[in-house]
Design an enzyme around this catalytic site. Structure first.
Site, PDB file in Angstrom:
ATOM      1  N   GLN A  75      36.720  35.192  37.906  1.00  0.00           N
ATOM      2  CA  GLN A  75      35.506  34.724  37.225  1.00  0.00           C
ATOM      3  C   GLN A  75      34.651  34.022  38.160  1.00  0.00           C
ATOM      4  O   GLN A  75      33.525  34.272  38.157  1.00  0.00           O
ATOM      5  CB  GLN A  75      35.804  33.916  35.973  1.00  0.00           C
ATOM      6  CG  GLN A  75      34.624  33.303  35.158  1.00  0.00           C
ATOM      7  CD  GLN A  75      34.932  32.405  33.934  1.00  0.00           C
ATOM      8  OE1 GLN A  75      36.048  32.629  33.252  1.00  0.00           O
ATOM      9  NE2 GLN A  75      34.015  31.456  33.731  1.00  0.00           N
ATOM     10  N   CYS A  86      45.403  35.681  30.402  1.00  0.00           N
ATOM     11  CA  CYS A  86      46.295  35.685  31.169  1.00  0.00           C
ATOM     12  C   CYS A  86      46.788  34.351  30.845  1.00  0.00           C
ATOM     13  O   CYS A  86      48.027  33.748  31.145  1.00  0.00           O
ATOM     14  CB  CYS A  86      46.015  35.636  32.667  1.00  0.00           C
ATOM     15  SG  CYS A  86      44.993  34.583  33.156  1.00  0.00           S
ATOM     16  N   CYS A  96      41.086  40.250  34.871  1.00  0.00           N
ATOM     17  CA  CYS A  96      41.422  39.241  36.035  1.00  0.00           C
ATOM     18  C   CYS A  96      42.069  40.287  37.165  1.00  0.00           C
ATOM     19  O   CYS A  96      43.047  41.039  36.654  1.00  0.00           O
ATOM     20  CB  CYS A  96      42.253  38.095  35.495  1.00  0.00           C
ATOM     21  SG  CYS A  96      43.005  37.250  36.763  1.00  0.00           S
ATOM     22  N   GLU A  97      41.776  39.997  38.497  1.00  0.00           N
ATOM     23  CA  GLU A  97      42.448  40.601  39.480  1.00  0.00           C
ATOM     24  C   GLU A  97      43.936  40.283  39.432  1.00  0.00           C
ATOM     25  O   GLU A  97      44.568  40.598  40.226  1.00  0.00           O
ATOM     26  CB  GLU A  97      41.859  40.403  40.648  1.00  0.00           C
ATOM     27  CG  GLU A  97      41.701  39.134  41.393  1.00  0.00           C
ATOM     28  CD  GLU A  97      40.895  39.114  42.704  1.00  0.00           C
ATOM     29  OE1 GLU A  97      40.905  38.196  43.454  1.00  0.00           O
ATOM     30  OE2 GLU A  97      39.834  39.850  42.696  1.00  0.00           O
ATOM     31  N   HIS A  98      44.378  39.029  39.089  1.00  0.00           N
ATOM     32  CA  HIS A  98      45.677  38.577  39.546  1.00  0.00           C
ATOM     33  C   HIS A  98      46.785  39.401  38.464  1.00  0.00           C
ATOM     34  O   HIS A  98      47.863  39.342  38.920  1.00  0.00           O
ATOM     35  CB  HIS A  98      45.623  36.996  39.296  1.00  0.00           C
ATOM     36  CG  HIS A  98      44.810  36.432  40.210  1.00  0.00           C
ATOM     37  ND1 HIS A  98      44.328  35.209  39.682  1.00  0.00           N
ATOM     38  CD2 HIS A  98      44.474  36.684  41.327  1.00  0.00           C
ATOM     39  CE1 HIS A  98      43.768  34.598  40.751  1.00  0.00           C
ATOM     40  NE2 HIS A  98      43.818  35.551  41.878  1.00  0.00           N
ATOM     41  N   HIS A  99      46.152  39.271  37.088  1.00  0.00           N
ATOM     42  CA  HIS A  99      47.403  39.866  36.247  1.00  0.00           C
ATOM     43  C   HIS A  99      46.799  41.199  35.446  1.00  0.00           C
ATOM     44  O   HIS A  99      47.478  41.955  34.559  1.00  0.00           O
ATOM     45  CB  HIS A  99      47.684  39.006  35.302  1.00  0.00           C
ATOM     46  CG  HIS A  99      48.202  37.617  35.998  1.00  0.00           C
ATOM     47  ND1 HIS A  99      47.468  36.403  36.072  1.00  0.00           N
ATOM     48  CD2 HIS A  99      49.561  37.368  36.417  1.00  0.00           C
ATOM     49  CE1 HIS A  99      48.339  35.474  36.641  1.00  0.00           C
ATOM     50  NE2 HIS A  99      49.646  36.225  36.676  1.00  0.00           N
ATOM     51  N   HIS A 115      40.640  33.278  29.107  1.00  0.00           N
ATOM     52  CA  HIS A 115      41.445  34.540  29.874  1.00  0.00           C
ATOM     53  C   HIS A 115      42.815  34.573  29.203  1.00  0.00           C
ATOM     54  O   HIS A 115      43.522  33.702  28.678  1.00  0.00           O
ATOM     55  CB  HIS A 115      41.685  33.673  31.122  1.00  0.00           C
ATOM     56  CG  HIS A 115      40.463  33.490  32.018  1.00  0.00           C
ATOM     57  ND1 HIS A 115      40.286  34.339  33.441  1.00  0.00           N
ATOM     58  CD2 HIS A 115      39.349  33.027  32.065  1.00  0.00           C
ATOM     59  CE1 HIS A 115      39.184  34.360  33.808  1.00  0.00           C
ATOM     60  NE2 HIS A 115      38.578  33.335  32.989  1.00  0.00           N
TER      61      HIS A 115
END
Length: 216
Positions: A145, A175, A104-107, A173
């Site tokens: 995703q 995260c 995931c690009e966020h975490h 996920h």
């Protein structure tokens, strides 16, 4: 649909979706990357010079080379070799349960699941392994995703020009499992449809049924 050109080099947009190679950036050296890992170890509260952690920066950077190898590949080129002889075949081609590992690009933590892909060929088909390879290319990049689902569908649609494309991804996920709300095992499902799969509810329902059917 026409390809849109972005002003930043290295990017290819199709219907607003980035599907080519990754952006052309100035990558730091391996030594710089290893120093960054040592900084993060210290930030976490441990000693990067401790015996058990001394070689961790090298291992982490090596793992990153594998995790994010998709930036080096162009998914359009993956599908470039097609076959015109379909032998009178006039139905969908589907791959189910393609294993998927991404971050995931966020975490920057993993999400793991499966992808289901179908397309309705017109006058050409592609080797089945190439469809799985497209999933792998996009999976080995930082993103969401939702974006990956759209990227896979748009790439197949652009290169093969089929009557329609259907993509479904279901993934867990980390995260959500390891941090934040901490709800393990919750699956996220995303879909993307083009052509007949988008316009014909019966074809869309057929794809969904095939995706979830496990021989019952």
């Amino acid at each position: 649909m026409a390809t849109k050109t972005d002003t930043r080099p290295g990017r290819k947009l199709y219907a607003g979706i980035e599907i080519g190679k990754g952006p052309q950036i100035t990558r730091p050296s391996r030594e710089e990357a290893e120093r960054a890992v040592r900084t993060l170890i210290a930030y976490a509260g441990d000693d990067p010079e401790r015996e058990g952690l001394r070689d961790t920066p090298k291992r982490v950077v090596g793992a990153y080379d594998e995790f994010f190898a998709g930036y080096k590949d162009d998914p359009i080129e993956v599908l470039s070799r097609t076959f015109d002889d379909v032998g009178g075949y006039d139905d969908i081609v589907m791959l189910r349960d393609i294993e998927l590992n991404s971050h995931c690009e966020h975490h920057m933590v993993p999400f793991i699941g499966k992808a289901h892909i179908a397309y309705f060929p017109t006058d050409r088909v592609v080797g089945l392994s190439k469809l799985a390879r497209v999933v792998e290319v996009f999976g080995r990049r930082l993103q969401t995703q939702e974006t990956m689902t759209a990227q896979i569908a748009e790439t197949i649609d652009r290169v093969l020009k089929p009557k329609g494309v259907a993509v479904m991804i279901e993934a867990v996920h980390q995260c959500m499992s390891m941090r934040g709300v901490r709800k393990p095992g919750v699956a996220t499902i995303t879909t993307q449809f083009t052509g007949v799969f988008k316009e014909d509810p019966a074809q869309q329902a057929r794809f969904m049924q095939l995706a979830v059917d496990r021989g019952r």
